[in-house]
Design a protein around this motif. Structure first.
Motif, mmCIF file in Angstrom:
data_model
loop_
_atom_site.group_PDB
_atom_site.id
_atom_site.type_symbol
_atom_site.label_atom_id
_atom_site.label_comp_id
_atom_site.label_asym_id
_atom_site.label_seq_id
_atom_site.Cartn_x
_atom_site.Cartn_y
_atom_site.Cartn_z
ATOM 1 N N SER A 43 0.987 -1.088 -0.189
ATOM 2 C CA SER A 43 -0.088 -0.018 0.157
ATOM 3 C C SER A 43 0.894 1.344 0.097
ATOM 4 N N VAL A 44 0.331 2.426 -0.571
ATOM 5 C CA VAL A 44 1.046 3.572 -0.292
ATOM 6 C C VAL A 44 1.127 4.164 0.882
ATOM 7 N N ASP A 45 2.258 4.759 1.435
ATOM 8 C CA ASP A 45 2.622 5.519 2.646
ATOM 9 C C ASP A 45 2.065 6.803 2.673
ATOM 10 N N VAL A 46 2.757 7.635 1.451
ATOM 11 C CA VAL A 46 2.430 9.071 1.658
ATOM 12 C C VAL A 46 1.895 9.508 0.194
ATOM 13 N N ARG A 47 1.083 10.163 0.121
ATOM 14 C CA ARG A 47 0.396 10.628 -1.318
ATOM 15 C C ARG A 47 0.505 12.376 -1.279
ATOM 16 N N ALA A 48 1.194 12.939 -2.182
ATOM 17 C CA ALA A 48 1.243 14.329 -2.466
ATOM 18 C C ALA A 48 -0.106 14.710 -3.298
ATOM 19 N N ILE A 49 -0.778 15.848 -3.096
ATOM 20 C CA ILE A 49 -1.924 16.297 -4.007
ATOM 21 C C ILE A 49 -1.803 17.420 -4.655
ATOM 22 N N ASN A 50 -2.012 17.820 -5.750
ATOM 23 C CA ASN A 50 -1.796 19.240 -6.175
ATOM 24 C C ASN A 50 -3.351 19.658 -6.233
ATOM 25 N N HIS A 51 -3.897 20.457 -5.468
ATOM 26 C CA HIS A 51 -5.378 20.776 -5.341
ATOM 27 C C HIS A 51 -5.716 21.824 -6.484
ATOM 28 N N GLU A 52 -4.807 22.262 -7.213
ATOM 29 C CA GLU A 52 -4.842 23.067 -8.307
ATOM 30 C C GLU A 52 -5.157 22.262 -9.690
#
Length: 509
Positions: free
Chosen positions: A184-193
């Motif tokens: 499973s994925v540990d950390v997710r970076a999300i670009n809200h733009e």
């Protein structure tokens, strides 16, 4: 996960280790009862440490003895104050917020805000450890690996990247996903733009070879790999030689935002610098925000108490080592549990834990843990076993008992913060990080359970039964409370990040 074990998991405290601690307590209880009435608790502890810990210097002996006595006194005063506040309708969260404010004398509002943010982050991460451990347990008996810093490592790496985004005015969040499924994925970076996201897998083995082995055991396609900075070159070279196209780095970088890299040693040390990296320039924490953070700390302490009550490991071990052994009632212990006149028993218990930890008998608590912190473990254990005794006798309901246990943990946090005034709070805070969360739950549970049996076999058995009953109720209540904390925590963090962005903009960042 950021920290994974290749070896088989082990117990926090083995029966053999627990029996050694029991014999120490039995010996020290006898010595305490034989001491001259004119000998103070501090003097008795000094003599105990001179005899049992000959490697200590005279200066260390005197300081540790004084710290134990002072910690017990402070804990008792805080608990009395917290209980008195409850009678007046003041919540334990509000009580703790006021206590933290008292301890901040001499600090600027900005310094105070930073310390509160750090403290809240660590308590949150430790609650996460407890919640995870309990989710894997059917009856409250939890297991451990020697490394308990995995969740905090993930949170630190995520936090530094988010702070970097805030300083640049970019709407990017970095989430620790708390998933424990295979690959499973540990950390997710999300670009809200743009709605885009990037997934990261964090692997922090004890050395590069261990990290490589962890990576080889999983399938992390479409995830970028983050490893300790001192291992990066060796790990990259290994996979490059295999022809792998894995993206391997020592930090998170997403859409021009770059987080910090850390070494394995830094992750293990949980240093204050790593926790707060990237917060400069100065953040203007308003009074409302610091009060909000202080209240969040109080709520975290309350949830930790609930989750700790759901952990049966310490009580289980205590009961096992007394099985088949008839224990005669010890009047001093019995009076302490039934009447609350317990300073003597807290002193003996703290002295026992101090020696056991320094000698390495209790291995999961670091030897360098300050004596005042160890004394607080003893205090929590004794107070909680007194509450269980009241539940067992029918004098207290389980619901009210859990509420009182919440005050016990909150009082502990207030006392530990008050052990140092002003800017020194930040340094003192890191001293008790290793023993809160699962560590505190197991150590205090065992200490209390052990003392309960010294009040007599029947008393000990009743306390154990009450503890199991409370654990069942606590697990359900704690789960709901923890879900609330997670939502509230995100709201608080969001508010702080907005403040960071505003100040960063003012300074031209």
């Amino acid at each position: 996960m950021a920290e994974e074990m290749i070896t088989k998991k082990k117990e926090y405290l083995t029966e053999s280790e627990a029996r050694s601690v029991k014999e120490l307590f039995k010996k020290y209880l006898k010595l305490y009862k034989e001491k001259d009435p004119e000998t103070s608790d501090k003097e008795w502890l000094e003599q105990l440490f001179r005899t049992e810990l000959p490697e200590m210097t005279e200066e260390e002996i005197k300081k540790d003895a004084e710290d134990v006595v002072e910690a017990i006194k402070t804990f008792d005063e805080n608990l009395a104050s917290c209980n008195e506040a409850a009678k007046k309708g003041i919540s334990k969260e509000n009580w703790l917020a006021d206590k933290l404010q008292e301890a901040s004398v001499g600090m600027s509002v900005n310094e105070y805000g930073k310390v509160l943010q750090q403290m809240d982050d660590v308590l949150y991460a430790k609650n996460m450890e407890l919640a995870d451990a309990l989710s894997r347990s059917a009856d409250g008996h939890i297991m451990m690996s020697p490394n308990l810093d995995g969740n905090i490592a993930e949170n630190m790496i995520a936090k530094t990247t988010e702070l970097s985004a805030s300083l640049q005015g970019k709407n990017i969040s970095v989430e620790v996903l708390e998933s424990h499924a295979a690959n499973s994925v540990d950390v997710r970076a999300i670009n809200h733009e743009t709605g885009q996201y990037q997934n990261y897998q964090l692997k922090f083995g004890k050395d590069a070879k261990a990290t490589i082995q962890l990576l080889e055991r999983g399938n992390y396609n479409n995830q970028r790999i983050v490893v300790p900075s001192e291992q990066l070159e060796e790990v990259r070279a290994y996979f490059k030689e295999k022809g792998s196209s894995k993206t391997i780095t020592d930090h998170i970088e997403a859409w021009g935002v770059e987080g910090k890299s850390f070494t394995k040693e830094e992750m293990k040390a949980l240093q204050e610098r790593a926790q707060s990296e990237g917060i400069a320039p100065e953040i203007d924490y308003s009074h409302y925000q610091t009060k909000d953070l202080a209240m969040s700390i109080g709520k975290n302490a309350g949830v930790m108490a609930l989750q700790a009550a759901a952990v049966t490991t310490g009580l289980n071990v205590a009961t096992k080592i007394f099985q088949g052994e008839k224990v005669d009632e010890d009047e001093l212990v019995e009076i302490a549990i039934k009447t609350g006149a317990d300073t003597s028993i807290k002193t003996v218990t703290a002295g026992t834990l101090q020696v056991a930890i320094r000698k390495g008998i209790i291995k999961f608590i670091p030897k360098a843990t300050p004596a005042g912190v160890i004394a607080n473990i003893a205090c929590v254990g004794i107070e909680n076993v007194k509450i269980l005794a009241k539940i067992a006798s029918g004098d207290l309901s389980v619901t009210k008992g859990l509420d009182q246990m919440g005050r016990v943990t909150t009082s502990m946090v207030g006392g530990l913060c008050g052990m140092a005034k002003g800017a020194a709070i930040g340094a003192s805070m890191t001293a008790w990080v290793p023993v809160i969360g699962p560590g505190l739950a197991v150590a205090s549970g065992f200490a209390g359970g052990m003392v309960g049996y010294f009040a007599g076999s029947k008393v000990g058995d009743k306390i154990y039964s009450a503890g199991k009953k409370v654990a069942g109720a606590a697990k359900t209540v704690a789960k709901t409370a923890w879900n609330g904390i997670k939502s509230a925590g995100r709201a608080v963090s969001s508010g702080i990040k907005k403040a960071v962005g505003k100040v960063a903009s003012f300074f031209g960042f």
